[in-house]
Motif scaffolding. Structure first.
Motif, PDB file in Angstrom:
ATOM      1  N   ASN A  49       4.802  -2.118  14.724  1.00  0.00           N
ATOM      2  CA  ASN A  49       6.218  -2.322  14.401  1.00  0.00           C
ATOM      3  C   ASN A  49       6.551  -1.526  13.145  1.00  0.00           C
ATOM      4  OD1 ASN A  49       6.620  -4.356  16.485  1.00  0.00           O
ATOM      5  ND2 ASN A  49       5.336  -5.667  15.190  1.00  0.00           N
ATOM      6  N   SER A  52       9.008  -2.678  10.406  1.00  0.00           N
ATOM      7  CA  SER A  52       8.763  -3.938   9.710  1.00  0.00           C
ATOM      8  C   SER A  52       8.125  -3.708   8.339  1.00  0.00           C
ATOM      9  CB  SER A  52       7.850  -4.836  10.552  1.00  0.00           C
ATOM     10  OG  SER A  52       7.485  -5.987   9.814  1.00  0.00           O
ATOM     11  N   ALA A  53       8.936  -3.903   7.299  1.00  0.00           N
ATOM     12  CA  ALA A  53       8.413  -3.798   5.929  1.00  0.00           C
ATOM     13  C   ALA A  53       7.370  -4.881   5.680  1.00  0.00           C
ATOM     14  CB  ALA A  53       9.552  -3.913   4.928  1.00  0.00           C
ATOM     15  N   GLN A  54       7.554  -6.015   6.331  1.00  0.00           N
ATOM     16  CA  GLN A  54       6.592  -7.122   6.172  1.00  0.00           C
ATOM     17  C   GLN A  54       5.226  -6.743   6.752  1.00  0.00           C
ATOM     18  OE1 GLN A  54       7.842 -10.841   7.910  1.00  0.00           O
ATOM     19  NE2 GLN A  54       5.961 -11.891   7.330  1.00  0.00           N
ATOM     20  N   ASP A  55       5.200  -6.123   7.916  1.00  0.00           N
ATOM     21  CA  ASP A  55       3.929  -5.700   8.519  1.00  0.00           C
ATOM     22  C   ASP A  55       3.237  -4.659   7.641  1.00  0.00           C
ATOM     23  OD1 ASP A  55       4.486  -7.409  10.594  1.00  0.00           O
ATOM     24  OD2 ASP A  55       4.511  -5.865  12.148  1.00  0.00           O
ATOM     25  N   ARG A  56       4.020  -3.713   7.133  1.00  0.00           N
ATOM     26  CA  ARG A  56       3.442  -2.692   6.265  1.00  0.00           C
ATOM     27  C   ARG A  56       2.855  -3.323   5.006  1.00  0.00           C
ATOM     28  NH1 ARG A  56       6.529   2.428   3.571  1.00  0.00           N
ATOM     29  NH2 ARG A  56       7.053   0.901   1.998  1.00  0.00           N
ATOM     30  N   ALA A  57       3.585  -4.216   4.381  1.00  0.00           N
ATOM     31  CA  ALA A  57       3.102  -4.888   3.170  1.00  0.00           C
ATOM     32  C   ALA A  57       1.855  -5.718   3.461  1.00  0.00           C
ATOM     33  CB  ALA A  57       4.205  -5.774   2.581  1.00  0.00           C
ATOM     34  N   GLN A  58       1.835  -6.362   4.607  1.00  0.00           N
ATOM     35  CA  GLN A  58       0.681  -7.177   4.995  1.00  0.00           C
ATOM     36  C   GLN A  58      -0.553  -6.288   5.188  1.00  0.00           C
ATOM     37  OE1 GLN A  58       1.384  -9.464   8.568  1.00  0.00           O
ATOM     38  NE2 GLN A  58      -0.411 -10.757   8.240  1.00  0.00           N
ATOM     39  N   THR A  61      -1.820  -5.119   1.792  1.00  0.00           N
ATOM     40  CA  THR A  61      -2.530  -6.226   1.142  1.00  0.00           C
ATOM     41  C   THR A  61      -3.950  -6.336   1.685  1.00  0.00           C
ATOM     42  OG1 THR A  61      -0.498  -7.453   0.706  1.00  0.00           O
ATOM     43  CG2 THR A  61      -2.544  -8.735   0.799  1.00  0.00           C
ATOM     44  N   TYR A 123      -6.336  -8.030  10.566  1.00  0.00           N
ATOM     45  CA  TYR A 123      -5.191  -7.134  10.485  1.00  0.00           C
ATOM     46  C   TYR A 123      -5.035  -6.179  11.656  1.00  0.00           C
ATOM     47  CZ  TYR A 123      -4.937  -8.951   5.773  1.00  0.00           C
ATOM     48  OH  TYR A 123      -4.835  -9.790   4.691  1.00  0.00           O
ATOM     49  N   LEU A 126      -1.817  -5.524  13.645  1.00  0.00           N
ATOM     50  CA  LEU A 126      -0.674  -4.828  13.063  1.00  0.00           C
ATOM     51  C   LEU A 126      -0.587  -3.360  13.471  1.00  0.00           C
ATOM     52  CD1 LEU A 126      -0.862  -6.251   9.424  1.00  0.00           C
ATOM     53  CD2 LEU A 126       0.780  -6.873  11.222  1.00  0.00           C
TER      54      LEU A 126
END
Length: 139
Positions: A49, A52-58, A61, A123, A126
């Motif tokens: 995705n 998705s900024a959330q997926d990238r940040a996850q 991390t 991960y 993702l």
């Protein structure tokens, strides 16, 4: 602070400052090339995705946890830079990691390390694609 302690502090500070000045001037006259690890492990990830900024940040991390592996000598995580668009530049990936190792044995140990195994397990959902370039320095 007593006068003796104040004088001792000032004398020590002056010596430390002089030492730094000497070492700075030495390094300025004798530039040293950065020491690169013998083996570089560069991994490129394409997200399932990409919007998705959330997926990238996850994912970022998760990648950062890999720096704790004992055989990792250098560590860099990044995203495509906004550099000049040229035919030879592939910036289609979303996240990358660049790890340095002393040798192939260090990279082999990294592959089976529990932190790396946990990273892949937690991960991998993702990403849709991963490409790895392992580079061994030549003398």
């Amino acid at each position: 602070m007593s006068d003796f302690n104040r004088r001792q502090f000032l004398a020590t500070s002056a010596l430390a400052g002089a030492s730094l000045a000497v070492s700075s001037s030495l390094s300025a006259t004798q530039p040293q090339a950065p020491v690169m690890p013998k083996l570089l492990h560069h991994v490129f990830f394409w997200l399932k995705n990409p919007e998705s900024a959330q997926d990238r940040a996850q994912l970022i991390t998760g990648i950062k946890t890999l720096a704790a592996i004992e055989t990792v000598r250098s560590f860099h995580v990044g995203v495509p830079a906004s550099t000049e668009k040229r035919e030879v530049v592939d910036n289609s990936y979303h996240v990358s990691e660049l790890l340095g190792f002393d040798d192939v044995a260090g990279q082999d140990a990294y592959q089976v390390h529990p932190i790396h195994q946990k990273f892949v397990e937690q991960y991998q959902h993702l990403w849709s694609r991963v490409v790895v370039y392992d580079v061994l320095a030549v003398d």
